[in-house]
Design a protein around this motif. Structure first.
Motif, short mmCIF file in Angstrom:
data_model
loop_
_atom_site.label_atom_id
_atom_site.label_comp_id
_atom_site.label_asym_id
_atom_site.label_seq_id
_atom_site.Cartn_x
_atom_site.Cartn_y
_atom_site.Cartn_z
N THR A 101 41.95 -12.06 20.93
CA THR A 101 41.10 -12.53 20.78
C THR A 101 40.25 -13.57 20.92
N ALA A 107 39.52 -12.51 24.74
CA ALA A 107 38.73 -12.12 25.34
C ALA A 107 37.45 -12.01 25.03
N ILE A 108 37.20 -12.73 23.62
CA ILE A 108 35.84 -13.40 23.34
C ILE A 108 35.39 -14.18 24.30
N CYS A 167 34.73 -12.33 27.54
CA CYS A 167 33.73 -11.68 27.60
C CYS A 167 32.44 -12.49 27.49
N GLN A 188 37.05 -6.13 20.97
CA GLN A 188 36.32 -7.01 21.43
C GLN A 188 35.15 -6.15 22.95
N TYR A 225 29.69 -16.95 21.63
CA TYR A 225 29.34 -15.65 20.88
C TYR A 225 29.65 -16.63 19.90
N ASP A 226 29.39 -15.44 18.63
CA ASP A 226 30.30 -16.28 17.11
C ASP A 226 31.44 -17.30 17.06
N TRP A 227 32.30 -17.34 18.09
CA TRP A 227 33.68 -18.52 17.72
C TRP A 227 33.05 -19.79 19.20
#
Lengths: 432, 432, 432
Positions: free
Chosen positions: A219, A222-223, A226, A293, A52-54
């Motif tokens: 964080t 978990a991201i 997902c 998240q 995602y954004d990371w």
């Protein structure tokens, strides 16, 4: 339950000293030890992967670190506590005056004996944490110090422990805990320890639902999980984040994002059944742990947490005073029992459908007719077994879970679980 | 209304002695007598027909039954009360000692002068019911008794009376009563009698809605009727079960399964209009009469009941003390009046649609503009006729019934009925 | 704001004497003068055009009118007040006795010095209005009077002023006022004057939404405008009717038809922000101004009105006493300020969608991570800027406006407007 308390105590002791972070060998060793309890699969997500954004950061490992004073004496030593080094510190070896060193030193004047916990995951930097007492004792304005951090940042991977427990149906609950904290006991060594014991318990039972149990760094883990399991995660509706479950304080729970969600009711009823009337309720907040998240728009999972001394609530939070003296295996066992009870309720919270929707069934044909009505003992309040059978057949229309039906009937859900199972065995109800 | 009271009294007297059950000639004779009041169609559903989870049982008829003591004296005699025989008793002719006979005898110690009412529809058995007084007087341990039941169970049929009253629209309300009880007055001879008079009244009026009026044996008859008229029954949204409408006790009503349904409000407003402020409210329950079938998932009809001494509420329920002395034709006429009033409201509870949805209509063009505004008398509260016309045109969007609009306007529905009809005549509103 | 007060005062003085009605040159002249403030487009809808249930009437113009007594003295003179003639009076020139004239005379005994305002748009008639004082002074039973009305009813058109202000998006708000009243100050010369100034303000700002500003004769003009712009009007959800905004009484607002609509909340919050705690709330009613048309089923626009002395609330309503002494430019400027503030809120009430719905965004990557958390000042209550950013990202799912989100967070919407704009600039949120 003395046995499980001893077991928990033993795992707390073994796991406490390990230096964990969001990546690195400490996390892998932690997962290996927990594999003694449950067959965790270890997933490795490579550094540089976009999630995602990371982006998964480089893997960090550390062998040693210290500060020596002018006499060559180690006044700060990673070997004594892994909290002494700011997590993700880059390697350094230098001599410097106090005035240059001080911006790399972290302490808390308000807790002078505590070593604080600090990280610098996403900004290249290095630093040491120490007690304010030690800072006052060891550092002098004119002295020169030697600092040494033998760490490494490399293309590696982020490690996640995963256990999927197959129940009768494919519908899953999520249980997530975080493994990124170094030697900090309540938040959050107690979390992965409880989760492993909880998973062992779920494996022993024959569950209705399936369970996805994950051990992730907070964080980013978990991201990453997902992003790598998006489809499965988007199907999940309810879960727990297990965190801070061993402190001496009051038990409580953090509500999931939808205040009237079943998981919140289940926890409250679990507390009631266990005779716990004095507990804290934390409304959902945008701060917190990995529910941030899991409850985001793309997933919107109703995640609750049962805590004993929730983070922020105790002054020792994120310091070396959150150690094995602060927590107890008894407290963890107590919280484990609450988690097991709540999940047992959720596991039975099935949505049933009456297979004979038109008119009533003929109870006597199915051996359910009580001829001696007067002799029937009430199952709940003034309602006897046959009343509840009729109510279940009336309400089970494939849209409402047993929990929701218990709310309509203004009664505890327990008796409905048993009766619904019996009606399902007689082919009057079917899972929907 | 003395005439209708006499009429009702006469039908109660004629119908009371007939031996009714869930099938048999007694039911047919009952329907034949009620056909004097309304042109009931008699439907016969054959024994053995599958109706959902049930099967229509064999037809039961009985000619005679008695118990003689050693002296040949009839100490229990079906000719004196049809309650003396357990309904659906198989034929028997035997001599037996009291110790063998006693399991076939039913009496109530708590009501020593009453003959209880018992049935054995779905389990082959036989039995006699008698008062506890008679039991004490006539039965001795050492005596031998002759028992005789001249009954018959045969492939026959279950009889249902049906009247469909065609209104202006095809939308139907259901009115159902049960005809399976032998000589029991309040529950439920008063039910079919009131229903027949109610149907006669509906036939005389030019109704907006259509009405489906059914006289069924309780439970199996309602189920058989649903199974044989499934499509029509699934279209019905609202109805009444007429039962227990002649007792001396307090008037009340059983709410339909959706507490906020229109039928419940209509009944409450009917009571209010009739000046009845002290009445009982029975919430929907899984016990009750044929609303159990009609409100089941497949149909979900909102069925309410207006009662005067609802079953269970009086001690004589289901005994020979529930006789013509317990009820009165005046009470039945009183409840008939309530049913008629409630149905008149429901009959006018039309969903209208404004034919000019864009902007207001030009009231003067339609002869609706009151030039002398000041002279207009208020129709309700501070609202005058023109206000209500404008509100109706505002709200009638084809989704809300007049009743619902009256709730939005916080006023009784009566004035809206008249005005909406007038607006429909002027082609400003149309039924939706 | 002394300048704008003078400007308003000047326009009130120039526009007051003009004889307006639902059609005619007075309306065109009014619009011409307002065109000095904003580039109004003037639309002409021809007499005879069908507009829903209505028909555009003939155009009415009047040059002169008077009543002379036997001595030839003008005892009623249109040149002194255009209220003296019933609007839409047909031409007349006749001599008649008081007994025949009296049915054409209108006065108010309860307000003896006031000339009432009367119309006869849809019924051919003529009449004069005068004070009761003048009536008592000048009319005698035996005298003959000469009446003269030099008016004209012709195939012409109905004039509407329209200004569409293009914002960043095509979503429109409606601002409507009515221009049909002759020399009546509060209701409603203040309405079009405020509206023109409001439109000038909106034109100067770079708005997010688009605005449709209309100056219509009441009722027939609103209906004609809807009929001629149906598609556009059906897309509008919210608006204002500007009316009665200059009186000396208490400020208040008329709620839109859906009590919980955003426009109602916005007005209440505007009052709160301006320190106005003592204000009137008028619930939506079927009486009122052009919200009757705009809120009808075909449009269902939530129209609110901010008033200062709402019509009906002051005794001078619809009489010559509602003159320039009754209102003040300061009051109009005060209400203008409220309208501007409420519209600025509505203009920012955007529905945003988080472009990263899965998990949280990495705040630091977007320069939004506050490293010195402790130093952050709270933006609202205990919530700081970063908390609110996280809440916005959590809630902005493309279905809820910022206003609705502020309600979920139980806080004023102001801080959310700024933050959401900032997040949109950083491409984290997008308008939905």
């Amino acid at each position: 339950m003395p046995d499980i308390v001893s077991e928990i105590a033993s795992y707390l002791r073994r796991l406490f000293p390990i230096c964990r972070s969001i990546t690195g060998e400490g996390n892998r060793e932690t997962l290996r030890i927990l594999q003694e309890l449950v067959p965790l699969k270890v997933l490795e997500y490579p550094s540089g992967q976009k999630v995602y954004d990371w982006t998964i950061p480089r893997e960090w490992n550390i062998r040693d670190a210290w500060i020596k004073n002018a006499s060559g004496e180690k006044i700060v030593d990673f070997q004594r506590s892994n909290l002494h080094v700011v997590s993700y510190s880059i390697p350094v070896h230098a001599r410097m005056k106090k005035r240059d060193l001080v911006e790399h030193l972290h302490f808390r004047e308000d807790l002078p004996s505590a070593i604080p916990y600090r990280t610098t995951y996403y900004k290249e930097n290095w630093g040491f944490c120490l007690s304010h007492d030690d800072y006052m004792k060891h550092f002098r304005d004119d002295e020169t110090y030697e600092v040494f951090i033998d760490s490494e940042l490399k293309q590696g991977s982020l490690s996640v422990g995963e256990l999927t427990i197959k129940g009768r149906t494919d519908k899953e609950y999520l249980i997530s805990t975080y493994i990124c904290h170094p030697s900090l006991a309540n938040d959050n060594l107690t979390g992965p320890v409880l989760t492993a014991f909880l998973a062992r318990e779920l494996l022993r039972e024959k569950t209705n639902f399936s369970y996805r149990v994950v051990f992730v760094p907070e964080t980013i883990g978990a991201i990453a999980y997902c992003a790598n399991n998006e489809e499965a995660m988007k199907r999940i509706g309810t879960g727990f984040v297990v965190s801070s479950v061993g402190g001496p304080g009051k038990v409580g729970y953090r509500q999931s994002w939808q205040k009237d969600s079943v998981v919140n009711s289940v926890i409250e009823e679990t507390f009631r059944e266990k005779g716990i009337t004095d507990y804290k309720v934390y409304p959902f907040d945008i701060h917190g742990s990995d529910e941030r998240q899991y409850s985001s728009q793309g997933f919107r999972i109703n995640i609750a947490s049962i805590n004993k001394d929730r983070f922020y609530d105790y002054p020792y939070y994120h310091t070396s005073l959150d150690d094995l003296d602060f927590v107890s295996a008894e407290n963890v066992a107590f919280c484990l029992d609450l988690h097991v009870a709540a999940l047992r309720s959720l596991d039975r919270n099935i949505v049933y459908r009456n297979l004979s929707p038109n008119c009533e069934v003929m109870l006597s044909k199915h051996g359910l007719y009580e001829t001696t009505g007067g002799g029937q003992l009430p199952v709940f309040g003034t309602r006897n077994r046959q009343d509840l059978i009729l109510w279940l057949l009336f309400h089970c229309d494939g849209t409402k879970s047993l929990w929701e039906i218990s709310r309509l009937l203004d009664m505890p859900v327990g008796p409905l679980f048993d009766l619904a199972e019996e009606l399902a065995k007689r082919n009057l109800l079917v899972e929907s």
